[in-house]
Enzyme design. Structure first.
Site, mmCIF file in Angstrom:
data_model
loop_
_atom_site.group_PDB
_atom_site.id
_atom_site.type_symbol
_atom_site.label_atom_id
_atom_site.label_comp_id
_atom_site.label_asym_id
_atom_site.label_seq_id
_atom_site.Cartn_x
_atom_site.Cartn_y
_atom_site.Cartn_z
ATOM 1 N N GLY A 12 1.066 -1.068 -0.071
ATOM 2 C CA GLY A 12 -0.041 0.042 -0.407
ATOM 3 C C GLY A 12 1.019 1.268 -0.162
ATOM 4 N N SER A 13 1.838 0.973 -0.472
ATOM 5 C CA SER A 13 3.033 2.801 -0.665
ATOM 6 C C SER A 13 2.222 3.020 -1.615
ATOM 7 C CB SER A 13 4.458 1.845 -0.801
ATOM 8 O OG SER A 13 4.370 1.913 -2.503
ATOM 9 N N ASN A 14 1.186 3.085 -2.538
ATOM 10 C CA ASN A 14 1.029 3.866 -3.584
ATOM 11 C C ASN A 14 -0.685 4.793 -2.901
ATOM 12 O OD1 ASN A 14 2.274 4.334 -6.006
ATOM 13 N ND2 ASN A 14 2.423 2.719 -5.668
ATOM 14 N N MET B 198 -4.417 -6.824 -6.580
ATOM 15 C CA MET B 198 -3.098 -8.485 -7.375
ATOM 16 C C MET B 198 -4.703 -9.283 -8.254
ATOM 17 S SD MET B 198 -0.547 -7.750 -7.351
ATOM 18 C CE MET B 198 0.593 -9.130 -8.126
ATOM 19 N N ARG B 199 -6.215 -8.366 -8.573
ATOM 20 C CA ARG B 199 -6.581 -9.491 -9.799
ATOM 21 C C ARG B 199 -6.835 -8.905 -10.651
ATOM 22 N NH1 ARG B 199 -8.975 -13.020 -5.869
ATOM 23 N NH2 ARG B 199 -11.427 -13.041 -7.553
ATOM 24 N N LEU B 200 -7.759 -9.738 -11.595
ATOM 25 C CA LEU B 200 -8.834 -8.605 -12.793
ATOM 26 C C LEU B 200 -9.670 -8.806 -12.824
ATOM 27 C CD1 LEU B 200 -7.258 -8.203 -16.289
ATOM 28 C CD2 LEU B 200 -7.828 -10.609 -16.321
ATOM 29 N N ASN C 11 -4.847 2.592 -12.671
ATOM 30 C CA ASN C 11 -4.340 1.570 -12.339
ATOM 31 C C ASN C 11 -2.603 1.809 -12.490
ATOM 32 O OD1 ASN C 11 -3.434 -1.312 -11.197
ATOM 33 N ND2 ASN C 11 -2.849 -1.409 -12.992
ATOM 34 N N HIS D 31 1.412 0.604 -13.665
ATOM 35 C CA HIS D 31 2.271 -0.327 -13.595
ATOM 36 C C HIS D 31 3.557 -0.398 -13.620
ATOM 37 C CE1 HIS D 31 2.028 -5.111 -15.068
ATOM 38 N NE2 HIS D 31 3.289 -3.736 -15.616
HETATM 39 C C1 GRF Z 1 3.569 -1.028 -7.612
HETATM 40 O O1 GRF Z 1 5.149 -1.165 -7.925
HETATM 41 C C2 GRF Z 1 2.099 -1.096 -8.679
HETATM 42 O O2 GRF Z 1 2.823 -0.749 -10.181
HETATM 43 C C3 GRF Z 1 1.819 -2.443 -8.516
HETATM 44 O O3 GRF Z 1 1.887 -3.104 -7.721
HETATM 45 C C4 GRF Z 1 3.041 -2.560 -6.805
HETATM 46 C C5 GRF Z 1 2.275 -2.385 -5.565
HETATM 47 O O4 GRF Z 1 3.286 -1.850 -4.772
HETATM 48 N N1 GRF Z 1 0.691 -2.457 -9.288
HETATM 49 P P1 GRF Z 1 2.806 -0.709 -3.820
HETATM 50 O O5 GRF Z 1 1.634 -2.022 -2.779
HETATM 51 O O6 GRF Z 1 1.750 0.488 -4.120
HETATM 52 O O7 GRF Z 1 3.606 -1.115 -2.383
#
Ligand code: GRF
Length: 218
Positions: A28-30, A106-108, A123, A125
């Site tokens: 969850g860093s994003n 992590m789900r489509l 999203n 990536h």
């Molecule tokens: C990130 O690298 C993002 O690009 C990918 O999953 C990772 C999630 O990282 N989709 P975090 O959980 O936000 O730290």
């Protein structure tokens, strides 16, 4: 003769703060970068709910610490993907969510979900799409031997990382890189790029022409 269709995605322009949901499976860093963006005023929105398919996702802990509704929804107890997504969509609608932000979810998503939030799902990536979609984008880039990788924020369609590209930024790959070091540098860029993309959406600055997403930064 082809018909060019262009339209503004954000019909909510003028609304003071947009209601955001973040879906995350892991660290969850994003999510944190987006929460920080809200707190600093860089994002004119509020994260109203965080949903995870993993009970122990650190992202849920982050949300709780920020006083944000944090929900674990166990895919294992639903009859199938669509039944599971119906539950997620119901929670999002209950919270009147206007933009769904996937951050390491992590789900489509199925066409059902995409339709429910058409043009309102993003999203991030960890590669320069269309290179290295799917799992382990950083590992794939290293294994291929590219000299430049990076990250991509894109709208979500029913494909695997195939939606219109919103923002991209390159990150150099060095001979000394391991998956961890490259991942770390990409993460740093992600934490800058994702809040910016969310704010551009909120401000109605993203304009789709076909699959090209034009960005009006003015
Ligand atoms: C990130 O690298 C993002 O690009 C990918 O999953 C990772 C999630 O990282 N989709 P975090 O959980 O936000 O730290």
């Amino acid at each position: 003769m082809g018909l060019e269709v262009s339209y503004f995605l954000n019909v909510s322009e003028g609304v003071e703060t947009m209601r955001l949901a973040v879906l995350a499976s892991g660290y969850g860093s994003n999510l944190q970068a987006i929460i920080n963006g809200v707190k600093s005023g860089a994002i004119d929105g509020q994260v109203v709910v965080v949903i995870s398919d993993q009970e122990n996702a650190f992202a849920l802990k982050r949300a709780r610490e920020e006083g944000i509704e944090a929900l674990f929804l166990d895919p294992g107890v639903f009859a199938g993907r669509e039944a599971y997504e119906r539950e997620i969509v119901a929670k999002l609608q209950k919270q009147q969510v206007e933009l769904v932000v996937l951050a390491g979810f992590m789900r489509l998503l199925s066409p059902y979900f995409i339709k429910a939030f058409s043009g309102r799902i993003m999203n991030i990536h960890p590669s320069l799409l269309p290179a290295f979609p799917g799992l382990d984008g950083v590992k794939q880039a290293l294994a291929y031997g590219v000299k430049v990788s990076g990250c991509t924020v894109h709208f979500v369609d029913a494909g695997l990382d195939t939606g219109a590209v919103i923002l991209q930024e390159a990150v150099n790959v060095y001979d000394s890189d391991t998956e961890e070091t490259l991942q770390q540098r990409i993460h740093k860029v992600e934490h800058r790029l994702y809040p910016r993309a969310v704010q551009l959406f909120i401000k109605g600055k993203l304009h789709l022409e076909g699959r090209r997403c034009l960005v009006n930064e003015s």
